[in-house]
Structures are given as C-alpha cells and as structure tokens.
Design a protein around this motif. Structure first.
Motif, PDB file in Angstrom:
ATOM      1  N   GLU A   7     -66.516  76.092 -11.823  1.00 50.10           N
ATOM      2  CA  GLU A   7     -66.491  75.371 -10.368  1.00 50.10           C
ATOM      3  C   GLU A   7     -67.332  76.507  -9.542  1.00 50.10           C
ATOM      4  OE1 GLU A   7     -62.454  74.342  -9.232  1.00 50.10           O
ATOM      5  OE2 GLU A   7     -62.704  72.513 -10.331  1.00 50.10           O
ATOM      6  N   GLY A   8     -68.356  76.737 -10.009  1.00 42.28           N
ATOM      7  CA  GLY A   8     -69.357  77.638  -9.010  1.00 42.28           C
ATOM      8  C   GLY A   8     -68.866  79.135  -9.058  1.00 42.28           C
ATOM      9  N   GLY A   9     -67.855  79.432  -9.594  1.00 42.52           N
ATOM     10  CA  GLY A   9     -67.507  81.035  -9.714  1.00 42.52           C
ATOM     11  C   GLY A   9     -66.757  81.344  -8.496  1.00 42.52           C
ATOM     12  N   ASP A  67     -55.078  77.884   1.773  1.00 46.66           N
ATOM     13  CA  ASP A  67     -53.772  77.179   1.721  1.00 46.66           C
ATOM     14  C   ASP A  67     -53.027  77.607   0.371  1.00 46.66           C
ATOM     15  OD1 ASP A  67     -52.073  75.344   0.990  1.00 46.66           O
ATOM     16  OD2 ASP A  67     -52.991  73.749   2.281  1.00 46.66           O
ATOM     17  N   PRO A  68     -51.764  78.206   0.691  1.00 51.38           N
ATOM     18  CA  PRO A  68     -50.910  78.777  -0.270  1.00 51.38           C
ATOM     19  C   PRO A  68     -50.650  77.519  -1.304  1.00 51.38           C
ATOM     20  CG  PRO A  68     -50.016  79.263   1.643  1.00 51.38           C
ATOM     21  CD  PRO A  68     -51.084  78.385   2.139  1.00 51.38           C
ATOM     22  N   VAL A  69     -50.398  76.411  -1.239  1.00 53.80           N
ATOM     23  CA  VAL A  69     -50.220  75.296  -2.276  1.00 53.80           C
ATOM     24  C   VAL A  69     -51.483  75.008  -2.965  1.00 53.80           C
ATOM     25  CG1 VAL A  69     -49.326  72.821  -2.535  1.00 53.80           C
ATOM     26  CG2 VAL A  69     -48.116  74.535  -1.101  1.00 53.80           C
ATOM     27  N   VAL A  70     -52.749  75.011  -2.364  1.00 50.20           N
ATOM     28  CA  VAL A  70     -53.898  74.813  -2.904  1.00 50.20           C
ATOM     29  C   VAL A  70     -54.160  75.993  -4.109  1.00 50.20           C
ATOM     30  CG1 VAL A  70     -56.238  74.651  -2.660  1.00 50.20           C
ATOM     31  CG2 VAL A  70     -54.947  73.084  -1.135  1.00 50.20           C
ATOM     32  N   TYR A  71     -53.946  77.097  -3.555  1.00 50.52           N
ATOM     33  CA  TYR A  71     -54.222  78.432  -4.351  1.00 50.52           C
ATOM     34  C   TYR A  71     -53.242  78.185  -5.334  1.00 50.52           C
ATOM     35  CZ  TYR A  71     -54.175  83.158  -6.118  1.00 50.52           C
ATOM     36  OH  TYR A  71     -54.322  84.346  -6.854  1.00 50.52           O
ATOM     37  N   VAL A  72     -51.939  78.151  -5.537  1.00 48.82           N
ATOM     38  CA  VAL A  72     -50.986  77.964  -6.569  1.00 48.82           C
ATOM     39  C   VAL A  72     -51.395  76.978  -7.457  1.00 48.82           C
ATOM     40  CG1 VAL A  72     -48.736  77.791  -7.062  1.00 48.82           C
ATOM     41  CG2 VAL A  72     -49.248  79.327  -5.309  1.00 48.82           C
ATOM     42  N   ALA A  73     -51.793  75.714  -6.958  1.00 49.26           N
ATOM     43  CA  ALA A  73     -52.036  74.728  -7.977  1.00 49.26           C
ATOM     44  C   ALA A  73     -53.178  74.928  -8.553  1.00 49.26           C
ATOM     45  CB  ALA A  73     -52.091  73.299  -7.036  1.00 49.26           C
ATOM     46  N   SER A  74     -54.242  75.458  -8.035  1.00 49.53           N
ATOM     47  CA  SER A  74     -55.647  75.910  -8.559  1.00 49.53           C
ATOM     48  C   SER A  74     -55.378  77.027  -9.571  1.00 49.53           C
ATOM     49  CB  SER A  74     -56.625  76.342  -7.562  1.00 49.53           C
ATOM     50  OG  SER A  74     -56.798  75.330  -6.531  1.00 49.53           O
ATOM     51  N   HIS A  75     -54.579  78.060  -9.467  1.00 58.05           N
ATOM     52  CA  HIS A  75     -54.238  78.860 -10.186  1.00 58.05           C
ATOM     53  C   HIS A  75     -53.494  78.259 -11.461  1.00 58.05           C
ATOM     54  CE1 HIS A  75     -52.141  82.320 -12.018  1.00 58.05           C
ATOM     55  NE2 HIS A  75     -53.104  83.187 -11.253  1.00 58.05           N
ATOM     56  N   MET A  76     -52.781  77.288 -11.368  1.00 52.22           N
ATOM     57  CA  MET A  76     -51.977  76.761 -12.255  1.00 52.22           C
ATOM     58  C   MET A  76     -53.154  76.068 -13.241  1.00 52.22           C
ATOM     59  SD  MET A  76     -49.223  76.511 -14.339  1.00 52.22           S
ATOM     60  CE  MET A  76     -47.874  76.624 -13.215  1.00 52.22           C
ATOM     61  N   ALA A  77     -54.000  75.439 -12.642  1.00 53.96           N
ATOM     62  CA  ALA A  77     -55.311  74.718 -13.396  1.00 53.96           C
ATOM     63  C   ALA A  77     -55.947  75.515 -14.169  1.00 53.96           C
ATOM     64  CB  ALA A  77     -56.113  73.678 -12.357  1.00 53.96           C
ATOM     65  N   LEU A  78     -56.453  76.493 -13.608  1.00 58.96           N
ATOM     66  CA  LEU A  78     -57.214  77.761 -14.330  1.00 58.96           C
ATOM     67  C   LEU A  78     -56.167  78.167 -15.442  1.00 58.96           C
ATOM     68  CD1 LEU A  78     -58.542  79.407 -11.168  1.00 58.96           C
ATOM     69  CD2 LEU A  78     -59.747  78.009 -12.525  1.00 58.96           C
ATOM     70  N   PRO A  93     -57.685  71.819  -7.447  1.00 65.98           N
ATOM     71  CA  PRO A  93     -57.589  71.234  -5.981  1.00 65.98           C
ATOM     72  C   PRO A  93     -58.402  72.209  -5.269  1.00 65.98           C
ATOM     73  CG  PRO A  93     -55.227  71.305  -6.933  1.00 65.98           C
ATOM     74  CD  PRO A  93     -56.289  72.050  -7.900  1.00 65.98           C
ATOM     75  N   GLY A  94     -58.580  73.439  -5.620  1.00 71.55           N
ATOM     76  CA  GLY A  94     -59.492  74.334  -4.739  1.00 71.55           C
ATOM     77  C   GLY A  94     -61.085  74.001  -4.796  1.00 71.55           C
ATOM     78  N   LYS A  95     -61.256  73.044  -5.819  1.00 72.43           N
ATOM     79  CA  LYS A  95     -62.686  72.841  -5.914  1.00 72.43           C
ATOM     80  C   LYS A  95     -63.165  72.142  -4.540  1.00 72.43           C
ATOM     81  CE  LYS A  95     -65.702  69.727  -8.689  1.00 72.43           C
ATOM     82  NZ  LYS A  95     -65.504  68.707  -9.698  1.00 72.43           N
ATOM     83  N   ASP A  96     -62.453  71.376  -3.802  1.00 71.71           N
ATOM     84  CA  ASP A  96     -62.712  70.825  -2.518  1.00 71.71           C
ATOM     85  C   ASP A  96     -61.944  71.132  -1.331  1.00 71.71           C
ATOM     86  OD1 ASP A  96     -60.938  69.090  -3.382  1.00 71.71           O
ATOM     87  OD2 ASP A  96     -62.564  67.647  -3.925  1.00 71.71           O
TER      88      ASP A  96
END
Ligand SMILES: [Fe+2]
Length: 270
Positions: free
Chosen positions: A211-213, A30-41, A22-25
């Motif tokens: 995702e561009g690092g 945002d804590p939720v974006v961070y947590v969901a992005s971390h899970m995707a990684l 989700p952090g791609k764009d």
C-alpha cells in the motif's frame, strides 16, 4: 524510502488474496483504524507465507530430500506463527475486548466461533508436517496441499472478517481502550515467541512496500532484522529460502524463479 523492488515471475500475493487495510484510505492516527490495519498486515504476512508454500511445494519432488525437508520445516514454522497469533487472540485479545468493552461482546462473537472452523484442519496439517519431518511419512506435495485446502477457505474468511469486526469497535466507543488492549496483545505475543521459528517467518513475509509503504510494520528497533538474519535464522536456515521478502521487508523474487532455485528444483526432479 528505497524504491519498490519488483520480484521476477509469480509472487506470494497469490493464490490466496492479500487483504486491503482500512488504513489504505483512512487516517492511521485513528486508533481503531491503526489496530484493524495492523491486524490486516499480520494476516497478510501469514497469507504471503502460505502462498509461498502453495507455489513451491508441488515443484519439489519426493526424492529431493533436502528441499523437501526445507519445505516441511518452513511449513512447521508457519504453523507455529499462526498458532501463536490465534492462541493470543483466544487467550487474551477477544476476552479482553469482551471484558473491558462491554459493547464489544456481540461484535466479536462470530470471530471467536470462526476459530473452531479451521482448528482441526490446521492440526491435521501440523501433524502431517511433523510426522514427515520425523521420517514417518514421505514428502507428498499432493497430500500437503490437500491438507491446506481443507482449512484455507475458513481461515481466509476469518482473516478477512476480523478486519471489519475490529473496525466496528468504533461503534462500541472506548477507542483508547481498544488501543491499550492491542498494545497488551502485542506484548503477550512477543512473550510466548519461539523466535527461531517465527522471527524469520514474520520478517521474510512482511512487505514494507505494501500500500505504497505507508505502514510501519513490523515496528522494531533497527538492529533486530540484523539479529534475526545473522543469528536467530540459523536454527532453521534451510527453510528461509522460501520467504517472499528480505529481512528489511523488501519483496524478493521467489526461490522458484531464481536461477539458484530453478537449478535446485531441477536437480532434485531429474
Ligand atoms: Fe487475527
């Protein structure tokens, strides 16, 4: 940041597809974006490693005892990493969300149920790998991949579905609590770690250029990759040739596409 290195030939972004974060764009602040992005990684780390298994395993002849053992060991370490993650989700993450964020209960129900859909397939894979490593069964790549095929569909669906589910925590409110629970989850995962199996497996499949690092994953003190490379990795040293990145998260040419790998595979297949 150093320029993205380009691995030669087919790489560990296939056959199983990596997940966009989700952090791609969206802002990672945002804590939720961070947590969901971390899970995707985290999930992408598992997926790259499984792709490496899927790509290398059929190239290893049953008579190539040394490479077959290294591949089975790599599989064993992959199982340990995925099991650690799912146990921590089942024993802590999902229940913490449900207990501490009442509105999360309905949101997470599907993800909790999904774990049951791949457990038995993962267990069968683990069992075969252990028996083959103990010499109870010969190395057979057809069998290995058939066992992967038995759990890969529900597992990949689960990996993908968990990300929008976590994003839905925005609806549940208590955004700071989401971050707090995630931080506690990270501590729990690290506590139960079998470092010699999961340390190298994680670092060698976590692409920092993804995702561009823009993602600082995995976050750790600077000395840790050195410690893992020069000390922790020794126990299962043969397995790590199948990794898709170096210890600092730069994608590398897969073993099968390196001159050394081609030679090793050919030698065992003659
Ligand atoms: Fe997960």
């Amino acid at each position: 940041m150093s320029p993205k290195s380009v691995p030669e030939g087919i790489w560990a972004d296939q056959p199983f597809k990596l997940l966009d974060t989700p952090g791609k764009d969206k802002p990672l602040s945002d804590p939720v974006v961070y947590v969901a992005s971390h899970m995707a990684l985290v999930h992408n780390t598992f997926i790259r490693a499984l792709n490496s298994i899927y790509l290398h395993a059929p190239l290893i002849a049953p008579g190539n005892k040394s490479l077959a053992r290294d591949m089975l060991t790599y599989c064993q370490c992959w199982v340990a990493l995925v099991a650690l993650h799912h146990q921590a989700e089942e024993n802590f993450l999902f229940s913490a969300f449900e207990k501490r964020i009442p509105a999360a209960k309905g949101i997470l129900a599907t993800n909790v149920r999904q774990h049951d859909e791949f457990h038995s397939g993962l267990d069968a894979f683990k069992k075969y790998v252990e028996i083959a490593l103990a010499g109870g069964e010969p190395y057979c790549s057809e069998k290995l991949l058939k066992l992967v095929d038995a759990f890969s569909e529900p597992l990949m669906k689960h990996f993908a579905d968990e990300i929008p589910t976590l994003m839905r925590m925005q609806e549940a409110g208590q955004i700071e609590e989401v971050m707090k629970i995630h931080e506690e989850f990270e501590v729990i995962v690290r506590k139960d770690i079998d470092a010699s199996k999961v340390g190298p497996m994680t670092l060698l499949n976590a692409d920092k250029t993804f995702e561009g690092g823009k993602h600082p994953f995995p976050v750790m003190p600077k000395f840790v990759p050195y410690l893992i490379k020069y000390l922790v990795s020794r126990k299962y040293a043969g397995a790590w040739k199948f990794g898709s990145c170096d210890y600092w998260g730069q994608p590398v040419t897969l073993f099968m596409n390196t001159p050394e790998g081609k030679q090793a595979l050919k030698a065992g297949n003659e």
